[in-house]
Enzyme design. Structure first.
Site, PDB file in Angstrom:
ATOM      1  N   SER A   1       0.819  -1.200   0.000  1.00 30.29           N
ATOM      2  CA  SER A   1       0.000   0.000   0.000  1.00 30.29           C
ATOM      3  C   SER A   1       0.859   1.259   0.000  1.00 30.29           C
ATOM      4  O   SER A   1       1.651   1.471  -0.900  1.00 30.29           O
ATOM      5  CB  SER A   1      -0.973  -0.027   1.180  1.00 30.29           C
ATOM      6  OG  SER A   1      -1.943   0.980   1.071  1.00 30.29           O
TER       7      SER A   1
ATOM      8  N   ASP B   1      -2.147   6.136  -4.261  1.00 31.86           N
ATOM      9  CA  ASP B   1      -1.027   5.439  -3.654  1.00 31.86           C
ATOM     10  C   ASP B   1      -0.646   4.256  -4.547  1.00 31.86           C
ATOM     11  O   ASP B   1      -1.270   4.022  -5.589  1.00 31.86           O
ATOM     12  CB  ASP B   1      -1.375   5.017  -2.223  1.00 31.86           C
ATOM     13  CG  ASP B   1      -2.535   4.042  -2.147  1.00 31.86           C
ATOM     14  OD1 ASP B   1      -3.319   3.968  -3.105  1.00 31.86           O
ATOM     15  OD2 ASP B   1      -2.660   3.348  -1.121  1.00 31.86           O
TER      16      ASP B   1
ATOM     17  N   ASP C   1      -1.074   1.056  -4.641  1.00 27.93           N
ATOM     18  CA  ASP C   1      -2.031   0.009  -5.009  1.00 27.93           C
ATOM     19  C   ASP C   1      -3.399   0.572  -5.377  1.00 27.93           C
ATOM     20  O   ASP C   1      -4.342  -0.165  -5.626  1.00 27.93           O
ATOM     21  CB  ASP C   1      -2.162  -1.047  -3.914  1.00 27.93           C
ATOM     22  CG  ASP C   1      -2.829  -0.524  -2.651  1.00 27.93           C
ATOM     23  OD1 ASP C   1      -2.596   0.656  -2.307  1.00 27.93           O
ATOM     24  OD2 ASP C   1      -3.559  -1.290  -1.989  1.00 27.93           O
TER      25      ASP C   1
ATOM     26  N   ASP D   1      -5.868   2.294  -3.889  1.00 30.35           N
ATOM     27  CA  ASP D   1      -7.092   2.239  -3.090  1.00 30.35           C
ATOM     28  C   ASP D   1      -7.300   3.512  -2.274  1.00 30.35           C
ATOM     29  O   ASP D   1      -8.294   3.640  -1.557  1.00 30.35           O
ATOM     30  CB  ASP D   1      -7.117   1.000  -2.177  1.00 30.35           C
ATOM     31  CG  ASP D   1      -6.032   0.992  -1.110  1.00 30.35           C
ATOM     32  OD1 ASP D   1      -5.165   1.894  -1.111  1.00 30.35           O
ATOM     33  OD2 ASP D   1      -6.059   0.077  -0.263  1.00 30.35           O
TER      34      ASP D   1
END
Length: 460
Positions: free
Chosen positions: A106, A250, A252, A254
């Protein structure tokens, strides 16, 4: 020690010693535990898992280890390759798979990676399930397949197309309204997979995309957490290019942060507020965020005669409460949008589409839109932990210290003062205490955080 095992997965820094860092042996052990747990809980012979990864440098190595381990257990693997967290979540039920593993740390820096675990709905496994996986990892009670029973392996390169088409098909996404505005959008994707997926979406929405750090090399040009102090480059680019809106994700994809046409932060907390404002205008119902999110969402929900509820911090907790309340919209104040009409997971792509629809229909600039919302300011600080500190004892002392205020211990310690609040909690992913504050000015919010840090230090 940089290996963190929690009910939400395993996260650590690459290299080092086994059980201290995220080494190949740790990856294999944890993938084995999850695969074995699925086999123990599914009444079927052939299991299939979907995997995908962000662009961080260690991604291919970790993916190879996970894939081989699952095949070694006799589990079939569908590999999406470079992907996003919400895309993997979408594809698990799309492909009728039995679960998924997302390989991403993340917002953590490039030396980190992680395995995030999904059930057959493409949602994060529950805390109870996660505890069972951890127990299996500790016991190492694995039974690998014989040579004729090894899992099959295949790749898919259409996952982004499927994800984006599902977004475009949503009734609340008005593609024609967005196209009519010819929005100029600046994008900072921190050299990860958002640099692939977001431009594909924006192209379908008829937007011009100005790309910044969109090459998926995994070499993050700045701290990948989308906070104001890390985003000077795109703020400058906004002014230089006269863009209408800035989009920051970010690694990833999300978490979604927005920037107005003046190069000023929209406010990470206000991503969810703006999307909720749009949706609740058309459908009354509950809005959900966590205890560390802004009061602004509560205010906007009430302005539309809708209810607001707060969950414990953590996506799983937000989703559980959203299902319980049949929520219209939910998410977290860190820019995580959860739109249940698409899926129960934080999704920056659907967040972008809903926000641009709202912006187009309101016929305002981003700064004008932001000015219409209640004015709250968040402070986010943290204290590094050391092994000798008893964090639970500190939180208990803080609860006692402020017992005359409105104190909640549902998740850490949240102290509600009349005009502001502070929320203290241990991180599930890093060895720190997070301190969230909110007040009517940034100075007041920051000062409250500093005062609380000083108080904690006095109790250590």
């Amino acid at each position: 020690m940089s290996l963190i095992k929690s009910i939400s997965g395993i996260r650590g820094t690459i290299g080092g010693k086994v059980n201290d860092n995220l080494t190949p042996l740790d990856v294999v052990k944890f993938a084995s535990a999850f695969g074995t747990w699925l086999q123990n809980n599914k009444n079927k012979k052939d299991l299939t898992l979907v995997i995908g990864r962000d662009a961080r440098i260690s991604g291919q190595m970790v993916s190879s280890l996970v894939t081989a381990t699952l095949q070694g257990l006799g589990i079939n693997v569908i590999d999406l390759g470079l992907s996003t967290t919400p895309t993997v979540e979408i594809m698990v039920p799309e492909l009728n798979a039995d679960g998924g593993i997302i390989l991403t740390a993340s917002h953590n820096p490039k030396q980190w990676n992680a395995l995030k675990l999904l059930n057959e709905k493409g949602e994060f496994i529950t805390g109870e399930n996660g505890a069972e996986v951890l127990a299996l990892a500790e016991s190492e009670d694995f039974n690998y397949a014989e040579v004729d029973d090894l899992g099959k392996y295949e790749t898919r390169d259409d996952a982004f197309d499927i994800h984006i088409q599902q977004i475009l098909d949503l009734p609340m996404v008005d593609v024609e309204a967005i196209k009519a505005k010819n929005f100029k959008v600046a994008l900072d994707a921190v050299n990860s997979t958002g640099g692939i997926a977001i431009p594909m979406l924006l192209d379908k929405l008829g937007c011009e995309t100005i790309k910044l750090y969109c090459e998926p090399t995994g070499h993050f040009p700045h701290n990948p957490e989308p906070l104001k102090e890390h985003l000077g480059d795109i703020c400058e680019l906004m002014k230089k290019e006269n863009a209408d809106v800035g989009v920051v994700v970010d690694p990833d994809v999300d978490r979604l942060a927005l920037i107005d046409e003046k190069g000023e932060m929209f406010g990470e907390e206000y991503t969810l507020v703006a999307v909720a404002d749009y949706l609740l205008k058309h459908k009354k119902g509950a809005a959900i965020s966590n205890l560390s999110s802004s009061r602004a969402l509560r205010d906007v929900a009430r302005s539309h005669d809708s209810e607001y509820f707060a969950s414990a911090v953590g996506e799983v907790n937000v989703v559980t409460l959203m299902k319980e309340k049949n929520a219209v919209i939910g998410g977290e104040g860190n820019g995580g949008i959860i739109y249940p009409d698409l899926h129960y997971g934080r999704d920056s792509l659907v967040g972008v589409a809903l926000f641009l629809t709202h912006l187009a229909k309101e016929n305002k600039t981003v700064s004008e839109l932001r000015a219409g919302y209640p004015s709250y300011f968040m402070g986010k600080k943290k204290i590094e932990l050391t092994p000798e500190i008893d964090v639970d004892a500190i939180l208990s002392k803080m609860e006692q210290e402020y017992q005359k205020e409105d104190v909640s211990t549902v998740d850490g310690v949240k102290i509600d003062f009349e005009n502001n609040w502070v929320h203290l909690r241990k991180s599930n992913t890093e060895p720190i205490i997070r301190i969230y504050t909110e007040a009517h000015s940034q100075e007041e919010a920051d000062q409250l955080g500093d005062d609380i840090i000083a108080k904690i230090k006095s109790l250590i």
